[in-house]
Design an enzyme around this catalytic site. Structure first.
Site, PDB file in Angstrom:
ATOM      1  N   GLN A 178      20.930  35.145 -26.634  1.00 36.70           N
ATOM      2  CA  GLN A 178      19.495  35.302 -26.403  1.00 36.70           C
ATOM      3  C   GLN A 178      18.832  34.023 -25.912  1.00 36.70           C
ATOM      4  O   GLN A 178      17.957  34.060 -25.038  1.00 36.70           O
ATOM      5  CB  GLN A 178      18.808  35.791 -27.686  1.00 36.70           C
ATOM      6  CG  GLN A 178      19.074  37.259 -27.963  1.00 36.70           C
ATOM      7  CD  GLN A 178      18.265  37.779 -29.119  1.00 36.70           C
ATOM      8  OE1 GLN A 178      17.645  37.026 -29.880  1.00 36.70           O
ATOM      9  NE2 GLN A 178      18.264  39.091 -29.282  1.00 36.70           N
ATOM     10  N   ALA A 200       0.845  -1.203   0.000  1.00 39.33           N
ATOM     11  CA  ALA A 200       0.000   0.000   0.000  1.00 39.33           C
ATOM     12  C   ALA A 200       0.873   1.244   0.000  1.00 39.33           C
ATOM     13  O   ALA A 200       1.489   1.570   1.004  1.00 39.33           O
ATOM     14  CB  ALA A 200      -0.917  -0.009   1.215  1.00 39.33           C
ATOM     15  N   GLU A 260       5.069  12.470  -0.250  1.00 35.68           N
ATOM     16  CA  GLU A 260       4.048  13.409   0.217  1.00 35.68           C
ATOM     17  C   GLU A 260       3.085  13.822  -0.891  1.00 35.68           C
ATOM     18  O   GLU A 260       2.525  14.910  -0.869  1.00 35.68           O
ATOM     19  CB  GLU A 260       4.707  14.638   0.856  1.00 35.68           C
ATOM     20  CG  GLU A 260       3.877  15.278   1.965  1.00 35.68           C
ATOM     21  CD  GLU A 260       3.432  14.262   2.995  1.00 35.68           C
ATOM     22  OE1 GLU A 260       4.307  13.635   3.614  1.00 35.68           O
ATOM     23  OE2 GLU A 260       2.211  14.093   3.179  1.00 35.68           O
ATOM     24  N   GLY A 261       2.870  12.961  -1.859  1.00 36.77           N
ATOM     25  CA  GLY A 261       1.912  13.243  -2.926  1.00 36.77           C
ATOM     26  C   GLY A 261       2.577  13.369  -4.277  1.00 36.77           C
ATOM     27  O   GLY A 261       3.264  14.331  -4.548  1.00 36.77           O
ATOM     28  N   ARG A 306      31.195  32.319 -18.118  1.00 40.45           N
ATOM     29  CA  ARG A 306      31.627  31.525 -19.278  1.00 40.45           C
ATOM     30  C   ARG A 306      31.467  32.334 -20.560  1.00 40.45           C
ATOM     31  O   ARG A 306      30.405  32.913 -20.809  1.00 40.45           O
ATOM     32  CB  ARG A 306      30.763  30.267 -19.348  1.00 40.45           C
ATOM     33  CG  ARG A 306      31.053  29.337 -20.517  1.00 40.45           C
ATOM     34  CD  ARG A 306      32.282  28.512 -20.262  1.00 40.45           C
ATOM     35  NE  ARG A 306      32.400  27.412 -21.243  1.00 40.45           N
ATOM     36  CZ  ARG A 306      33.500  26.724 -21.447  1.00 40.45           C
ATOM     37  NH1 ARG A 306      34.588  26.996 -20.750  1.00 40.45           N
ATOM     38  NH2 ARG A 306      33.529  25.755 -22.340  1.00 40.45           N
TER      39      ARG A 306
END
Lengths: 126, 412, 310
Positions: B299, B142, B384-385, B288
């Site tokens: 962009q 379960a 937790e879901g 970088r």
């Protein structure tokens, strides 16, 4: 079938109960120290109560705002005050809803002991 | 003279002083103690546990954050807890979950409103040495069935509980329970023997040194490796009857309330994971040079950074909204915490993935730390879901009518 | 003060309900598991007394209540509750009903205040405690003043212990009550367990040296407990027999006055010996000496009446 027949009966019972609470010095001192106000919104039938360090208001006199708002039906309130329903279970199942600074909900002990007799005297069956 | 009453301002940048102080202390702990050890802890053996790190967090109050002040609680509310969880998770979500799981286990004791139960367990967190707890929900068979309330009746193979005199007797096998290996006690969810789970689900507080308790193997996880997900086996384990939370059959409402209270914290953890990835990407893209320009001046990179930032900010605002609602509502709301977690868990995965892409090979090599963040980002979508469970909860809220919102004594 | 350095039998009728017994057991386990290694560093300023390095793994500290953060004060109150519940000298049913996990925090002192002494093991476990409670009078009054407030032992036993010690330069702020002299009942039998009460007693003497305003001590104790220790270290105790102590049932310790008369604590008073510094030094040498016969050395070398202070 609802335990309370009408608003007047509910106001009489719960009003008396909270007046007793307002006479408890510990309760009012805590209320004053925390700057807290509370509205108790009962339904089925409607019964609105407002508590502040300055006193108790009912019905149409209840303002629209308060630090804490506690909502429940009159039947749920009856079960709580009779000790048949524990508050944590009532809240967890949504039968009681609290809005506001929930960490500051004050102690309601003095009223618990008096509720059964007050309710019985007003014809509210247990 | 006309007086205009200004509405209360929404302010998500300034918090009450005690919340601010707590966050600042946790941030310092996260940066100076946790972050420098994060990679090392990730690469240790799967059953290694850094008690020294945990003790330092305990001294800040991280094991007492949700407790009432009479038990040494920090008085910062869930808003304060979630801010702290984000800080910790930005350093290492595994460490965040060590404390989060302890708070989760404290939840049923707090929700019980049982002063004797609280007095017997909550002061444990008041000493100078860390004590941890765990929340044992999932059984071997379960799992999700216990997270989706409407599916609880289908759960089978659950840990069973039976009453025997003034004791309860447990039998069962819980798996992947965070802190199981190191916890002092567990909040264990089982079902009363012979009763359907949705009616018989019951929560018991079980000291883990009780006879019959065996701490099983620790799972070798993909991420969150600083915390231990272990098994708990219960063989005729006896606990006093007063260790029940609420009463027999109250487990489902406790589980639901507990989950709703916890989800903002998990959303905060996911936000912290995402923030870590974002900050790493921002720093890298600001240094970088490729194609004769800083990466951030390109962009497509700029677009990615902008979307990543917006997602992290949005996740934060959602968890703060949910935490604020929990601090001001009983029972805890269902909708806002579920939305916050659904969004933040997905953001963590997306932002971590984008960051790995931006860093190129450095994102793929262990020593730079980002591949750990990517692995960690998948954790919160499991506990937790799951997104699927949260979707059911949210949709249920969308279609719930006002009548269904309020109580209805006739049905009980 | 009621001491439990001597073993008291808990009357069977005081065990209470099974749930109460389990509650007491759980509290004892809880407080026995807590560690307070940071307590010493948390003390504001210097402690009034510190005993360490005697080779027994124990550290004993004395300090004014205001010197200790509330968090550690609650730890001490929790230790006290756990010990006195185990012995049945505090009302177990009351503690269970009120869901206590520490003795109630005292109200802020209006008078002199309290000096607390705790003994800790090397890993921070509290294993012993002794309190010195000062007068509740906000302003010092003559010991025979009709309007002075009574010390707790005087109130409980309904007896005046101080008037006979009245003197021109002696006020109520010179009188202290020894309270809650107790060691951890879960300490295994052995040397460390034997040494805890002597650590506490030595600290008490050192506090007396540090605070020379302490001229009179009072308390209540059993013959086999603190009365014996105090006589051994040189206090000439005046013990009052035949009192009828009483506390309201809202007080945890009301039940200790329901013990059989021969087991009840008796009120006592004494002047602090003038040679207290010498006594403290002798006791410290003996306790530090350790070895097989240190306790016999204490018994044989100390004791007897001494010149009184003040």
């Amino acid at each position: 079938m609802a335990l309370y027949e009408n608003t007047a009966q509910a106001e009489h019972v719960f009003g008396t109960l909270f007046q007793i609470l307002m006479q408890d010095e510990t309760f009012t001192t805590r209320l004053r120290a925390s700057g807290l106000t509370a509205r108790l919104i009962h339904t089925k039938p409607d019964c609105r109560i407002f508590l502040s360090p300055d006193g108790l208001l009912m019905g149409d006199q209840v303002p629209d705002e308060s630090s804490i708002t506690v909502s429940m039906s009159c039947d749920t309130a009856h079960s709580l005050w009779m000790g048949k329903l524990m508050m944590p279970a009532a809240v967890a199942t949504g039968r009681v809803r609290i809005r506001g600074k929930i960490a500051k909900v004050p102690v309601l002990r003095p009223a618990f002991d008096r509720y059964p007799e007050i309710a019985a005297s007003c014809g509210v069956a247990s | 003279m006309l007086t205009i009453e200004r509405p209360a301002e929404l302010n998500f940048d300034t918090f009450p002083p005690e919340v601010q102080r707590f966050r600042d202390r946790v941030r310092e702990y996260a940066r100076k103690v946790v972050a420098p050890r994060a990679l090392e802890l990730d690469q240790e053996a799967h059953d290694h546990f850094a008690w020294d790190v945990v003790h330092q967090g305990h001294r800040l109050g991280l094991t007492r954050a949700v407790l009432p002040k009479e038990f040494g609680g920090m008085g910062v509310g869930l808003v304060g807890v979630t801010l702290a969880m984000e800080e910790l998770a930005a350093a290492c979500p595994g460490v965040a979950l060590v404390f989060g799981a302890t708070m989760l286990a404290q939840g049923p004791i707090l929700l019980s409103g049982d002063p004797q139960l609280q007095a017997r367990f909550l002061p444990l967190f008041g000493g100078d040495d860390a004590i941890l707890a765990c929340n044992a929900i999932c059984d071997q068979e379960a799992g999700l069935d216990l997270v989706v309330p409407q599916n609880v009746r289908h759960a089978y193979g659950m840990t069973t509980i039976r009453r025997d005199g003034d004791e309860y007797v447990l039998n069962g096998h819980k798996r992947v329970i965070t802190n199981a290996t190191v916890a002092n006690f567990a909040s264990v969810f089982g079902t009363m023997e012979g009763v359907r789970p949705d009616e018989g689900l019951t929560c018991l507080i079980v000291p883990l040194d009780s006879p019959g308790v065996t701490r099983g193997p620790v799972a070798d996880k993909m991420g969150y490796r600083a915390c231990l997900g272990g098994e708990l086996l219960f063989e005729d384990v006896r606990v006093p009857a007063e260790n029940v939370v609420g009463g027999e059959g109250d487990g489902l409402s406790i589980l639901v309330a507990q989950g709703n209270m916890a989800r903002p914290s998990v959303a905060a953890i996911s936000t912290g994971v995402a923030r870590h990835a974002l900050e790493t990407a921002i720093e890298f893209c600001g240094q970088r040079v490729q194609g004769g320009a800083l990466l951030r001046e390109h962009q497509m990179t700029a677009r990615k950074l902008a979307e990543m930032t917006a997602k992290v900010d949005a996740a934060r605002l959602l968890y703060l909204r949910a935490a604020d609602k929990v601090d001001n509502s009983l029972p805890p709301p269902e909708y806002e915490p579920a939305v916050a977690k659904l969004f933040a868990d997905q953001v963590a995965i997306e932002v971590a993935g984008d960051a790995v892409g931006l860093l190129g090979s450095r994102g793929f090599i262990r020593e730079y730390g980002l591949e750990k963040v990517l692995r960690d980002s998948y954790g919160a979508r499991i506990y937790e879901g799951t997104p699927e469970a949260l979707a059911l909860a949210i949709t249920d809220c969308l279609y719930r009518t006002d009548d269904e919102e309020g109580d209805d004594d006739d049905d009980r | 003060m009621t001491t439990t350095t001597a073993r008291h039998e808990a009357p069977e009728e005081r065990v209470g309900s099974p749930a109460t017994a389990r509650y007491v057991h759980d509290l004892a386990r809880l407080h026995g598991s807590l560690r307070y290694g940071g307590l010493e560093d948390a003390i504001l300023g210097a402690p009034l007394a510190r005993i360490d390095g005697l080779g027994d793994g124990l550290t004993t500290l004395s300090f004014w209540e205001w010197q200790l953060p509330e968090r550690y004060m609650l730890a001490i109150l929790g230790f006290r509750l756990a010990q006195f519940l185990q012995t049945g000298l505090m009302d177990r049913e009351l503690a269970h009903r009120l869901a206590l996990f520490h003795e109630p925090l005292p109200a802020p002192a209006r008078g002199v205040g309290t000096v607390h002494t705790v003994t800790l093991t090397g890993d921070g476990r509290i294993v012993g405690y002794l309190g010195l409670v000062g007068s509740p009078d906000p302003e010092p009054l003559p010991l025979d003043s009709p309007v002075r407030l009574g010390l707790p032992v005087e109130v409980a036993h309904r007896v005046d212990l101080l008037s006979e010690y009245a003197a021109p330069d002696r006020t109520t702020h010179n009188a202290f009550e020894i309270k809650r002299f107790v060691r951890d009942h879960q300490l295994p039998r052995g040397e460390q367990r034997n040494r805890v009460p002597w650590h506490l007693m030595l600290a008490c003497l050192k506090v007396g040296v540090a605070l020379d305003e302490i001229q009179v001590i009072v308390g209540d104790a059993g013959e086999r407990g603190a009365l014996r220790h105090l006589r051994l270290v040189g206090f000439d105790l005046k013990v009052v027999e035949g009192t009828t102590p009483w506390l309201p049932r809202s007080e945890l310790m009301w039940i200790s006055y329901e013990l059989p008369v021969e087991k009840r604590a008796k009120p006592f008073a004494a002047l602090v010996p003038a040679n207290l510094p010498e006594l403290a030094a002798m006791l410290e040498t003996m306790v530090a000496g350790g070895g097989a016969g240190w306790r016999q050395a204490v018994v044989s070398s100390l004791g007897g009446p001494a010149r009184m202070r003040g």
